[in-house]
Design an enzyme around this catalytic site. Sequence first.
Site, PDB file in Angstrom:
ATOM      1  CG  PHE A  68     -21.854   3.641 -23.619  1.00  0.00           C
ATOM      2  CD1 PHE A  68     -21.478   3.557 -21.966  1.00  0.00           C
ATOM      3  CD2 PHE A  68     -22.847   2.760 -23.906  1.00  0.00           C
ATOM      4  CE1 PHE A  68     -21.900   2.787 -21.248  1.00  0.00           C
ATOM      5  CE2 PHE A  68     -23.394   2.039 -23.276  1.00  0.00           C
ATOM      6  CZ  PHE A  68     -23.175   1.750 -21.732  1.00  0.00           C
ATOM      7  CD  GLU A  87     -19.365  -6.936 -29.045  1.00  0.00           C
ATOM      8  OE1 GLU A  87     -19.842  -8.454 -29.279  1.00  0.00           O
ATOM      9  OE2 GLU A  87     -18.569  -6.995 -28.417  1.00  0.00           O
ATOM     10  N   PRO A  88     -22.016  -5.943 -33.768  1.00  0.00           N
ATOM     11  CG  PRO A  88     -20.463  -6.036 -35.610  1.00  0.00           C
ATOM     12  CD  PRO A  88     -20.436  -5.890 -34.075  1.00  0.00           C
ATOM     13  N   GLY A 148     -27.000  -6.893 -29.799  1.00  0.00           N
ATOM     14  CA  GLY A 148     -27.613  -5.748 -29.552  1.00  0.00           C
ATOM     15  C   GLY A 148     -28.434  -5.654 -28.260  1.00  0.00           C
ATOM     16  NE  ARG A 191     -31.980   1.498 -20.964  1.00  0.00           N
ATOM     17  CZ  ARG A 191     -31.821   0.142 -20.379  1.00  0.00           C
ATOM     18  NH1 ARG A 191     -32.237  -0.321 -19.392  1.00  0.00           N
ATOM     19  NH2 ARG A 191     -31.239  -0.785 -21.239  1.00  0.00           N
ATOM     20  N   GLY A 215     -49.943  19.659 -42.796  1.00  0.00           N
ATOM     21  CA  GLY A 215     -50.107  19.266 -44.181  1.00  0.00           C
ATOM     22  C   GLY A 215     -48.908  19.094 -45.018  1.00  0.00           C
ATOM     23  N   GLY A 216     -48.875  19.477 -46.358  1.00  0.00           N
ATOM     24  CA  GLY A 216     -47.831  19.164 -47.142  1.00  0.00           C
ATOM     25  C   GLY A 216     -46.554  19.850 -46.611  1.00  0.00           C
ATOM     26  CD  GLU A 269     -28.873   5.261 -23.987  1.00  0.00           C
ATOM     27  OE1 GLU A 269     -29.173   5.155 -22.862  1.00  0.00           O
ATOM     28  OE2 GLU A 269     -28.173   6.265 -24.263  1.00  0.00           O
ATOM     29  N   GLY A 270     -32.151   0.401 -25.191  1.00  0.00           N
ATOM     30  CA  GLY A 270     -33.067  -0.543 -24.862  1.00  0.00           C
ATOM     31  C   GLY A 270     -34.285  -0.315 -25.794  1.00  0.00           C
TER      32      GLY A 270
HETATM   33  C1  LIG Z   1     -28.300   5.821 -34.321  1.00  0.00           C
HETATM   34  C2  LIG Z   1     -28.135   4.703 -33.349  1.00  0.00           C
HETATM   35  C3  LIG Z   1     -27.184   5.129 -32.359  1.00  0.00           C
HETATM   36  C4  LIG Z   1     -26.652   4.262 -31.472  1.00  0.00           C
HETATM   37  N1  LIG Z   1     -25.540   4.504 -30.407  1.00  0.00           N
HETATM   38  C5  LIG Z   1     -25.062   3.507 -29.579  1.00  0.00           C
HETATM   39  C6  LIG Z   1     -24.151   3.865 -28.649  1.00  0.00           C
HETATM   40  O1  LIG Z   1     -23.710   5.102 -28.681  1.00  0.00           O
HETATM   41  N2  LIG Z   1     -23.408   3.002 -28.059  1.00  0.00           N
HETATM   42  C7  LIG Z   1     -23.953   1.700 -28.123  1.00  0.00           C
HETATM   43  O2  LIG Z   1     -23.483   0.802 -27.636  1.00  0.00           O
HETATM   44  N3  LIG Z   1     -25.015   1.200 -29.065  1.00  0.00           N
HETATM   45  C8  LIG Z   1     -25.591   2.291 -29.485  1.00  0.00           C
HETATM   46  N4  LIG Z   1     -26.638   2.007 -30.572  1.00  0.00           N
HETATM   47  C9  LIG Z   1     -27.253   0.707 -30.461  1.00  0.00           C
HETATM   48  C10 LIG Z   1     -28.574   0.524 -30.108  1.00  0.00           C
HETATM   49  O3  LIG Z   1     -28.396   0.537 -28.646  1.00  0.00           O
HETATM   50  C11 LIG Z   1     -29.068  -0.974 -30.571  1.00  0.00           C
HETATM   51  O4  LIG Z   1     -29.482  -0.854 -32.012  1.00  0.00           O
HETATM   52  C12 LIG Z   1     -30.277  -1.390 -29.651  1.00  0.00           C
HETATM   53  O5  LIG Z   1     -29.816  -1.781 -28.478  1.00  0.00           O
HETATM   54  C13 LIG Z   1     -30.995  -2.721 -30.336  1.00  0.00           C
HETATM   55  O6  LIG Z   1     -29.921  -3.788 -30.605  1.00  0.00           O
HETATM   56  P1  LIG Z   1     -30.129  -4.101 -32.184  1.00  0.00           P
HETATM   57  O7  LIG Z   1     -30.080  -3.175 -33.108  1.00  0.00           O
HETATM   58  O8  LIG Z   1     -28.986  -5.318 -32.270  1.00  0.00           O
HETATM   59  O9  LIG Z   1     -31.449  -4.884 -32.355  1.00  0.00           O
HETATM   60  P2  LIG Z   1     -31.953  -6.477 -31.865  1.00  0.00           P
HETATM   61  O10 LIG Z   1     -31.466  -6.689 -30.573  1.00  0.00           O
HETATM   62  O11 LIG Z   1     -31.376  -7.529 -33.042  1.00  0.00           O
HETATM   63  O12 LIG Z   1     -33.438  -6.208 -31.783  1.00  0.00           O
HETATM   64  C14 LIG Z   1     -34.230  -6.307 -33.127  1.00  0.00           C
HETATM   65  C15 LIG Z   1     -35.553  -6.571 -32.678  1.00  0.00           C
HETATM   66  O13 LIG Z   1     -35.737  -7.778 -31.885  1.00  0.00           O
HETATM   67  C16 LIG Z   1     -36.523  -7.143 -30.785  1.00  0.00           C
HETATM   68  N5  LIG Z   1     -35.853  -8.282 -29.739  1.00  0.00           N
HETATM   69  C17 LIG Z   1     -34.564  -8.423 -29.354  1.00  0.00           C
HETATM   70  N6  LIG Z   1     -34.527  -9.060 -28.222  1.00  0.00           N
HETATM   71  C18 LIG Z   1     -35.931  -9.308 -27.699  1.00  0.00           C
HETATM   72  C19 LIG Z   1     -36.319 -10.064 -26.642  1.00  0.00           C
HETATM   73  N7  LIG Z   1     -35.994 -10.559 -25.634  1.00  0.00           N
HETATM   74  N8  LIG Z   1     -37.789  -9.995 -26.598  1.00  0.00           N
HETATM   75  C20 LIG Z   1     -38.522  -9.384 -27.382  1.00  0.00           C
HETATM   76  N9  LIG Z   1     -38.158  -8.642 -28.572  1.00  0.00           N
HETATM   77  C21 LIG Z   1     -36.688  -8.836 -28.558  1.00  0.00           C
HETATM   78  C22 LIG Z   1     -36.108  -6.050 -30.709  1.00  0.00           C
HETATM   79  O14 LIG Z   1     -37.015  -5.319 -29.566  1.00  0.00           O
HETATM   80  C23 LIG Z   1     -36.216  -5.289 -31.966  1.00  0.00           C
HETATM   81  O15 LIG Z   1     -37.573  -5.213 -32.200  1.00  0.00           O
HETATM   82  C24 LIG Z   1     -27.110   3.034 -31.488  1.00  0.00           C
HETATM   83  C25 LIG Z   1     -27.959   2.568 -32.479  1.00  0.00           C
HETATM   84  C26 LIG Z   1     -28.392   3.285 -33.277  1.00  0.00           C
HETATM   85  C27 LIG Z   1     -29.388   3.044 -34.388  1.00  0.00           C
END
Ligand SMILES: Cc1cc2nc3c(=O)[nH]c(=O)nc-3n(C[C@H](O)[C@H](O)[C@H](O)COP(=O)(O)OP(=O)(O)OC[C@H]3O[C@@H](n4cnc5c(N)ncnc54)[C@H](O)[C@@H]3O)c2cc1C
Length: 399
Positions: A132, A136-137, A140, A252, A348-349, A372-373
């Site tokens: 899924f 993107e970089p 999020g 979720r 513990g350890g 997932e949020g």
């Molecule tokens: C091991 C792993 C597996 C994953 N698998 C998938 C997958 O299968 N498919 C997929 O599409 N994605 C996947 N993800 C991506 C994941 O869903 C995202 O990492 C996640 O949605 C958070 O996005 P971000 O990492 O860009 O963080 P960011 O959105 O950059 O957030 C960084 C921080 O800012 C906070 N923040 C951001 N916006 C707000 C706001 N409006 N208000 C308050 N706080 C905010 C966040 O809570 C967080 O603390 C995966 C991630 C990991 C690490």
Amino acid sequence: MDQPDLNLNMDFQLTDEQRLISESAREFADREILPRARDSDRAGRFDRELASKLGEVGYLGAPVAEEYGGRGLDYIGYGLIVEQVGRADSSARTVVSVQTSLVAGSIERWGSEEQKREWLPRLCSGEALGCFALTEPDTGSDAANLRTRATKTESGWAISGNKMWISMGNVADVALVFAQTDPAKKHKGLACFLVPTASEGYSSEEIHGKLGLRSSDTAEISLDEIELPDQAMLGEVGDGFKVAMSALDNGRYSVAAGCVGICDGCVEASVSYAKERRQFGVPIASFQLVQELIADMIVKRDAARMLVWRAGALKDEGQPNTVQTSMAKLYATEAAVECANAAIQVHGGAGYVDDYPVERYLRDARVTTLYEGTSQIHKLIIGRDATGINAMVPPSHDG
Ligand SMILES: Cc1cc2nc3c(=O)[nH]c(=O)nc-3n(C[C@H](O)[C@H](O)[C@H](O)COP(=O)(O)OP(=O)(O)OC[C@H]3O[C@@H](n4cnc5c(N)ncnc54)[C@H](O)[C@@H]3O)c2cc1C
């Protein structure tokens, strides 16, 4: 947001069938998943053979209709399976969650008859794997703001862009790719495509160095002018955001159920260790402060389970459940981190090395409050529902 009727039939008993589902999932997890978990974690190896076994026993796509190769299970039954898989190994649970809730569930709900026939039987059996690809970089939490572009061509669509953190992106046969068809339309321009990963222009790279979920495959994906026919779109142009949000409602739920499993595993490991380990001439379970650690875990596990069951019951009744699913996901994921941390304390350890599962529980649980949020996003969903004010988007960007 539509409000569900929370006067659910408050029967906390599982049916005989649900009990059987849970017991057989527990037995399967103990026999097939648990014995492999530590070695796969140490090796950082995705276990394709285990993914096939999960398909063979009907744990991939369990809620999908039988005519498409699923088991037609209700959401409570599905959650019970996920809990047991999650208790044994969150990396295996990731396969179940992604394949079932995010990929197969989306195809079943939004797909054409042809798409369902093409993919669902193979996904449910484990012959094919799916991923899924939303994140993107640079995108999020702000999932509507995708940079991946889908451009109309004479024969269909051309997709270009990059996806990040995609579970199973290196091993999947099909990727659900979310892309923008018209940036001016913002989230209303998004579309979802079924992209065979053998397509020319699809390439992926494994992401190394994860804190946990080490035997789960995680990919960075590059999409370079992938040519797709019109029939590759899941739903219509503009449905992409709805496809993603409906998938996440179910994903979720699955993550939350898996975290109940982590909490339960922490309780089990801690009770067993505390009765065995002796200090000051008695089992450490005799100390009130150790019992406090265990009691707190039990309360969190049960509270998380009740929230998951409520969300599952609402899904089974076809009622709105986005907010209740957010509550279950927020609470269960945070509870899993807290329980795992406390379980290490009880050990513990010995809890600091992988002779016991508790350090893996902590490393694996940690990501569940991110994907997932994030927990913050779920608090904002709950807060928005309570106040009617959307605090997720800065006021100048809203609407
Ligand atoms: C091991 C792993 C597996 C994953 N698998 C998938 C997958 O299968 N498919 C997929 O599409 N994605 C996947 N993800 C991506 C994941 O869903 C995202 O990492 C996640 O949605 C958070 O996005 P971000 O990492 O860009 O963080 P960011 O959105 O950059 O957030 C960084 C921080 O800012 C906070 N923040 C951001 N916006 C707000 C706001 N409006 N208000 C308050 N706080 C905010 C966040 O809570 C967080 O603390 C995966 C991630 C990991 C690490």
